[in-house]
Design a protein around this motif. Structure first.
Motif, PDB file in Angstrom:
ATOM      1  N   ARG A  76       0.842  -1.218   0.000  1.00  0.00           N
ATOM      2  CA  ARG A  76       0.000   0.000   0.000  1.00  0.00           C
ATOM      3  C   ARG A  76       0.864   1.250   0.000  1.00  0.00           C
ATOM      4  O   ARG A  76       0.590   2.217  -0.710  1.00  0.00           O
ATOM      5  CB  ARG A  76      -0.899   0.020   1.228  1.00  0.00           C
ATOM      6  CG  ARG A  76      -2.032  -0.947   1.174  1.00  0.00           C
ATOM      7  CD  ARG A  76      -2.870  -0.870   2.417  1.00  0.00           C
ATOM      8  NE  ARG A  76      -3.804  -1.988   2.448  1.00  0.00           N
ATOM      9  CZ  ARG A  76      -4.769  -2.101   3.312  1.00  0.00           C
ATOM     10  NH1 ARG A  76      -4.959  -1.194   4.235  1.00  0.00           N
ATOM     11  NH2 ARG A  76      -5.576  -3.138   3.269  1.00  0.00           N
ATOM     12  N   ARG A  77       1.897   1.210   0.817  1.00  0.00           N
ATOM     13  CA  ARG A  77       2.793   2.366   0.903  1.00  0.00           C
ATOM     14  C   ARG A  77       3.474   2.613  -0.448  1.00  0.00           C
ATOM     15  O   ARG A  77       3.666   3.755  -0.848  1.00  0.00           O
ATOM     16  CB  ARG A  77       3.825   2.143   2.008  1.00  0.00           C
ATOM     17  CG  ARG A  77       4.729   3.302   2.248  1.00  0.00           C
ATOM     18  CD  ARG A  77       4.029   4.427   2.979  1.00  0.00           C
ATOM     19  NE  ARG A  77       4.974   5.512   3.171  1.00  0.00           N
ATOM     20  CZ  ARG A  77       4.690   6.780   2.952  1.00  0.00           C
ATOM     21  NH1 ARG A  77       3.475   7.134   2.623  1.00  0.00           N
ATOM     22  NH2 ARG A  77       5.593   7.707   3.123  1.00  0.00           N
ATOM     23  N   ALA A  78       3.833   1.551  -1.150  1.00  0.00           N
ATOM     24  CA  ALA A  78       4.454   1.699  -2.465  1.00  0.00           C
ATOM     25  C   ALA A  78       3.529   2.436  -3.425  1.00  0.00           C
ATOM     26  O   ALA A  78       3.977   3.284  -4.207  1.00  0.00           O
ATOM     27  CB  ALA A  78       4.831   0.331  -3.031  1.00  0.00           C
ATOM     28  N   VAL A  79       2.236   2.138  -3.349  1.00  0.00           N
ATOM     29  CA  VAL A  79       1.260   2.804  -4.223  1.00  0.00           C
ATOM     30  C   VAL A  79       1.145   4.287  -3.860  1.00  0.00           C
ATOM     31  O   VAL A  79       1.116   5.151  -4.738  1.00  0.00           O
ATOM     32  CB  VAL A  79      -0.108   2.089  -4.148  1.00  0.00           C
ATOM     33  CG1 VAL A  79      -1.176   2.876  -4.891  1.00  0.00           C
ATOM     34  CG2 VAL A  79       0.005   0.677  -4.712  1.00  0.00           C
ATOM     35  N   VAL A  80       1.115   4.585  -2.568  1.00  0.00           N
ATOM     36  CA  VAL A  80       1.049   5.983  -2.120  1.00  0.00           C
ATOM     37  C   VAL A  80       2.299   6.737  -2.576  1.00  0.00           C
ATOM     38  O   VAL A  80       2.219   7.861  -3.082  1.00  0.00           O
ATOM     39  CB  VAL A  80       0.881   6.061  -0.589  1.00  0.00           C
ATOM     40  CG1 VAL A  80       1.076   7.480  -0.075  1.00  0.00           C
ATOM     41  CG2 VAL A  80      -0.484   5.525  -0.179  1.00  0.00           C
ATOM     42  N   LEU A  81       3.452   6.111  -2.413  1.00  0.00           N
ATOM     43  CA  LEU A  81       4.701   6.747  -2.826  1.00  0.00           C
ATOM     44  C   LEU A  81       4.778   6.924  -4.337  1.00  0.00           C
ATOM     45  O   LEU A  81       5.351   7.894  -4.823  1.00  0.00           O
ATOM     46  CB  LEU A  81       5.891   5.931  -2.317  1.00  0.00           C
ATOM     47  CG  LEU A  81       6.069   5.955  -0.799  1.00  0.00           C
ATOM     48  CD1 LEU A  81       7.078   4.911  -0.370  1.00  0.00           C
ATOM     49  CD2 LEU A  81       6.451   7.339  -0.313  1.00  0.00           C
ATOM     50  N   ALA A  82       4.184   6.000  -5.077  1.00  0.00           N
ATOM     51  CA  ALA A  82       4.129   6.133  -6.532  1.00  0.00           C
ATOM     52  C   ALA A  82       3.316   7.366  -6.916  1.00  0.00           C
ATOM     53  O   ALA A  82       3.689   8.113  -7.829  1.00  0.00           O
ATOM     54  CB  ALA A  82       3.527   4.880  -7.159  1.00  0.00           C
ATOM     55  N   GLN A  83       2.211   7.590  -6.212  1.00  0.00           N
ATOM     56  CA  GLN A  83       1.394   8.773  -6.475  1.00  0.00           C
ATOM     57  C   GLN A  83       2.183  10.044  -6.157  1.00  0.00           C
ATOM     58  O   GLN A  83       2.155  11.006  -6.928  1.00  0.00           O
ATOM     59  CB  GLN A  83       0.108   8.733  -5.660  1.00  0.00           C
ATOM     60  CG  GLN A  83      -0.783   9.928  -5.908  1.00  0.00           C
ATOM     61  CD  GLN A  83      -2.115   9.846  -5.192  1.00  0.00           C
ATOM     62  OE1 GLN A  83      -2.436   8.879  -4.539  1.00  0.00           O
ATOM     63  NE2 GLN A  83      -2.908  10.881  -5.315  1.00  0.00           N
TER      64      GLN A  83
END
Length: 188
Positions: A10-17
């Motif tokens: 989930r954190r990876a997706v947030v950081l991607a954004q």
């Protein structure tokens, strides 16, 4: 689907954004997800980041190359202006030569391009996330970890797969590495 993601995924997706926003992209691309995998914490870091490091792929190298990748929206703007006889790269070069680096970004129009709120995923990123679920199911894992997102990125079309392929990282090799982790559930 995101309810099945581990905290690191989930954190990876947030950081991607966040990465897409910093790069002023209209959409989250596979390259943004790839960088997010490096920065997503697990204990002490994401499993995907560890797998990539073992394969000899470092975040700093990828970040530099991602900056040089053509962005779809920039390419379309440049093509439209070229029809009018305007070379966008030359305009930017001259503006930066005269007013300093990032001069066009400091204008009112440049500041308006700064995006807030949700940034959508491009088609390749959506596909990569869908494929991460399939990879987790194939391995009989109950959660989708960062390693599954990595496998999804290697499976889907996009800049992340191209960057990794150029470094000799293949879907089959990473699948084997994930299977060798020997975990019954996603790890991070």
């Amino acid at each position: 689907m995101f309810e099945r993601f581990t905290q690191a995924a989930r954190r990876a997706v947030v950081l991607a954004q966040e990465d897409a926003r910093e790069r002023r992209q209209a959409q989250i691309r596979t390259e943004n997800l790839l960088l997010g995998l490096y920065d997503a914490p697990a204990t002490p870091e994401s499993t995907a980041a560890e797998l990539l490091r073992r394969a000899g792929v470092e975040r700093a190298d990828l970040a530099g190359e991602i900056t040089r990748l053509p962005r779809a929206e920039r390419t379309l703007d440049a093509e439209k202006l070229a029809l009018l006889g305007i070379d966008l790269d030359e305009v930017r070069r001259q503006a930066e030569e005269t007013f300093g680096p990032g001069a066009l970004d400091r204008t009112r129009a440049g500041k308006q391009r700064r995006m807030f709120g949700h940034i959508p995923f491009d088609d390749a990123s959506k596909k990569a996330l869908e494929l991460s679920l399939r990879e987790a199911l194939r391995l009989k894992h109950k959660e989708i970890g960062s390693e599954h997102v990595l496998l999804g990125l290697l499976h889907a079309e996009g800049g992340a797969r191209e960057l990794l392929a150029a470094r000799g990282v293949t879907l089959d090799d990473m699948r084997t590495a994930v299977e060798e982790l020997g975990r019954g559930e996603a790890s991070g």
